[in-house]
Design an enzyme around this catalytic site. Structure first.
Site, PDB file in Angstrom:
ATOM      1  N   GLU A  36       0.671  -1.155  -0.058  1.00  0.00           N
ATOM      2  CA  GLU A  36       0.004  -0.056  -0.002  1.00  0.00           C
ATOM      3  C   GLU A  36       0.868   1.310   0.032  1.00  0.00           C
ATOM      4  O   GLU A  36       1.968   1.157   0.619  1.00  0.00           O
ATOM      5  CB  GLU A  36      -0.987  -0.025   1.189  1.00  0.00           C
ATOM      6  CG  GLU A  36      -1.775   1.136   1.165  1.00  0.00           C
ATOM      7  CD  GLU A  36      -3.006   1.005   2.416  1.00  0.00           C
ATOM      8  OE1 GLU A  36      -3.380  -0.311   2.670  1.00  0.00           O
ATOM      9  OE2 GLU A  36      -3.365   1.838   2.818  1.00  0.00           O
ATOM     10  N   ASP A  84       0.286   5.538   0.598  1.00  0.00           N
ATOM     11  CA  ASP A  84      -0.845   6.272   1.194  1.00  0.00           C
ATOM     12  C   ASP A  84      -0.528   7.688   1.151  1.00  0.00           C
ATOM     13  O   ASP A  84       0.364   8.330   1.437  1.00  0.00           O
ATOM     14  CB  ASP A  84      -1.174   5.931   2.562  1.00  0.00           C
ATOM     15  CG  ASP A  84      -1.703   4.673   2.721  1.00  0.00           C
ATOM     16  OD1 ASP A  84      -2.136   3.910   1.841  1.00  0.00           O
ATOM     17  OD2 ASP A  84      -1.498   4.227   3.817  1.00  0.00           O
ATOM     18  N   GLU A 101      -2.973  10.600   2.864  1.00  0.00           N
ATOM     19  CA  GLU A 101      -4.065  10.857   3.787  1.00  0.00           C
ATOM     20  C   GLU A 101      -4.157  12.161   4.287  1.00  0.00           C
ATOM     21  O   GLU A 101      -3.071  12.768   4.826  1.00  0.00           O
ATOM     22  CB  GLU A 101      -4.249  10.001   5.159  1.00  0.00           C
ATOM     23  CG  GLU A 101      -4.444   8.247   4.383  1.00  0.00           C
ATOM     24  CD  GLU A 101      -4.480   7.397   5.962  1.00  0.00           C
ATOM     25  OE1 GLU A 101      -5.295   6.248   5.606  1.00  0.00           O
ATOM     26  OE2 GLU A 101      -4.007   7.864   7.073  1.00  0.00           O
ATOM     27  N   HIS A 134      -0.589  13.194   5.782  1.00  0.00           N
ATOM     28  CA  HIS A 134       0.227  11.798   6.334  1.00  0.00           C
ATOM     29  C   HIS A 134       0.548  10.565   5.328  1.00  0.00           C
ATOM     30  O   HIS A 134      -0.474  10.446   4.378  1.00  0.00           O
ATOM     31  CB  HIS A 134      -0.986  11.068   7.159  1.00  0.00           C
ATOM     32  CG  HIS A 134      -0.480   9.782   7.978  1.00  0.00           C
ATOM     33  ND1 HIS A 134       0.115   9.691   9.067  1.00  0.00           N
ATOM     34  CD2 HIS A 134      -0.714   8.483   7.375  1.00  0.00           C
ATOM     35  CE1 HIS A 134       0.174   8.379   9.513  1.00  0.00           C
ATOM     36  NE2 HIS A 134      -0.343   7.786   8.319  1.00  0.00           N
ATOM     37  N   THR A 135       1.651  10.259   5.043  1.00  0.00           N
ATOM     38  CA  THR A 135       2.057   9.287   4.054  1.00  0.00           C
ATOM     39  C   THR A 135       2.553   7.992   4.764  1.00  0.00           C
ATOM     40  O   THR A 135       3.209   8.176   6.006  1.00  0.00           O
ATOM     41  CB  THR A 135       3.122   9.966   3.352  1.00  0.00           C
ATOM     42  OG1 THR A 135       4.365  10.031   3.973  1.00  0.00           O
ATOM     43  CG2 THR A 135       2.729  11.167   2.710  1.00  0.00           C
ATOM     44  N   TRP A 190      -9.170   9.523  15.827  1.00  0.00           N
ATOM     45  CA  TRP A 190      -7.877   9.893  15.911  1.00  0.00           C
ATOM     46  C   TRP A 190      -7.145  10.754  15.102  1.00  0.00           C
ATOM     47  O   TRP A 190      -5.926  11.332  15.282  1.00  0.00           O
ATOM     48  CB  TRP A 190      -6.782   8.425  15.774  1.00  0.00           C
ATOM     49  CG  TRP A 190      -6.943   8.064  14.379  1.00  0.00           C
ATOM     50  CD1 TRP A 190      -8.024   6.866  14.196  1.00  0.00           C
ATOM     51  CD2 TRP A 190      -6.482   8.208  13.122  1.00  0.00           C
ATOM     52  NE1 TRP A 190      -7.882   6.380  12.819  1.00  0.00           N
ATOM     53  CE2 TRP A 190      -6.938   7.510  12.191  1.00  0.00           C
ATOM     54  CE3 TRP A 190      -5.573   9.423  12.654  1.00  0.00           C
ATOM     55  CZ2 TRP A 190      -6.824   7.370  10.730  1.00  0.00           C
ATOM     56  CZ3 TRP A 190      -5.092   9.295  11.493  1.00  0.00           C
ATOM     57  CH2 TRP A 190      -5.585   8.273  10.505  1.00  0.00           C
ATOM     58  N   GLY A 219      -4.644  13.826  17.492  1.00  0.00           N
ATOM     59  CA  GLY A 219      -4.364  12.533  18.310  1.00  0.00           C
ATOM     60  C   GLY A 219      -5.799  11.870  18.881  1.00  0.00           C
ATOM     61  O   GLY A 219      -5.958  11.238  19.775  1.00  0.00           O
TER      62      GLY A 219
END
Length: 286
Positions: A105, A107, A109, A122-123, A198, A202
């Site tokens: 995968e 990603d 995100e 986010h990777t 999350w 967080g």
């Protein structure tokens, strides 16, 4: 659906080569090239040229390519939800069959935010079921005002993440060090809009459902890659600049600029997570 506090997304995959026997170039019609994965009426294709995903308190939505690809390049233009999008996650990623337990995968995100707070990009890279290779960034522009291009280049030597053609991350093949690299499992292109507790600080900030529905638009895609189960050798030899794509001197300078100024998390430097030293692939620095 109108404008206002909605998310408009445009997918545009830049064509980097001409079609060949093993290559595949797709563009223009979501109805022919993609299929919904979840969300029922929340996945809405409008004339085949525009596709909208919506998220409410009951469900998000997603779609995927009908075909699988083994190596290639995908460029995607996005415009993210303005205002309070806390708890929402917008994704564009490649993934092989996850039912095997050893999936690959790649990603992108985008983690939502409260008003006035930046999105987190986010990777991650999974190979043979192992992920935990996160790098996170803030962006040097407001991604909610205009469309920007987010790209994945995947060949036998590297995976490169780019923003407006600026490299932000390179994950190289380090099989000589015993590090698995995605190279044998074809992947589908997946996109989704969903909710995660999350996602914002967080989990400290929850989704404000009074702002729902959140909407993402996808438009004007092109896909340039090696299709399906042709096999590693056939795909590796497919003509196209993505096959040999790598950093040049300017790209290295841009990569260092992004990572110096905008990276907010790098698993390679997480000493609490890896008190005995970082993973092997972290030993090689661009």
């Amino acid at each position: 659906m109108g404008d206002g506090p909605v998310m408009k997304m445009v997918i545009a995959v830049a064509i980097m080569m001409t079609a060949t026997v093993n290559g595949a170039i797709l563009s223009g019609n979501f109805l022919g090239d993609f299929e919904p994965t979840f969300g029922d009426h929340r996945v809405k294709a409008m004339g085949g040229q525009l596709l909208a995903l919506s998220l409410d308190q009951y469900s998000g939505a997603g779609f995927r390519s009908k075909k699988d690809f083994l190596f290639g390049r995908v460029d995607m233009q996005l415009k993210l939800v303005p205002g309070d999008s806390a708890g929402t996650v917008t994704t564009f990623y490649l993934t092989s069959d996850q039912s095997t337990g050893r999936h690959d995968e790649i990603d992108f995100e985008f983690l939502g935010n409260q008003s006035g707070q930046p999105y987190t990009l986010h990777t991650n890279v999974f190979s043979q079921g192992k992920g935990d290779r996160e790098q996170q960034f803030h962006l040097w522009f407001d991604p909610t005002i205009n469309f920007h291009t987010y790209s994945i280049v995947w060949n036998t030597r590297l995976i490169m993440f780019l923003v407006d053609n600026t490299p932000i991350r390179v994950f190289r093949s380090n099989e000589d060090m015993g590090v698995p690299f995605p190279k044998n499992q074809p992947m589908k292109i997946q996109c989704s809009l969903w909710s995660a507790d999350w996602a914002t600080q967080g989990g400290l900030i929850k989704t404000d459902w009074s702002k729902a529905p959140f909407v993402a638009y996808y438009k004007s895609y092109n896909i340039d890659g090696c299709e399906g189960m042709s096999g590693k050798s056939a795909c590796a030899n497919t003509p196209g600049s993505w096959r040999t794509h790598d950093l040049d001197a300017y790209g290295r300078r841009r990569l260092r600029w992004v990572q110096t100024n905008y990276m907010i998390y790098n698993y390679c430097k997480d000493t609490k997570r890896y008190p005995q030293g970082p993973p092997k692939e972290c030993q090689r620095v661009e």
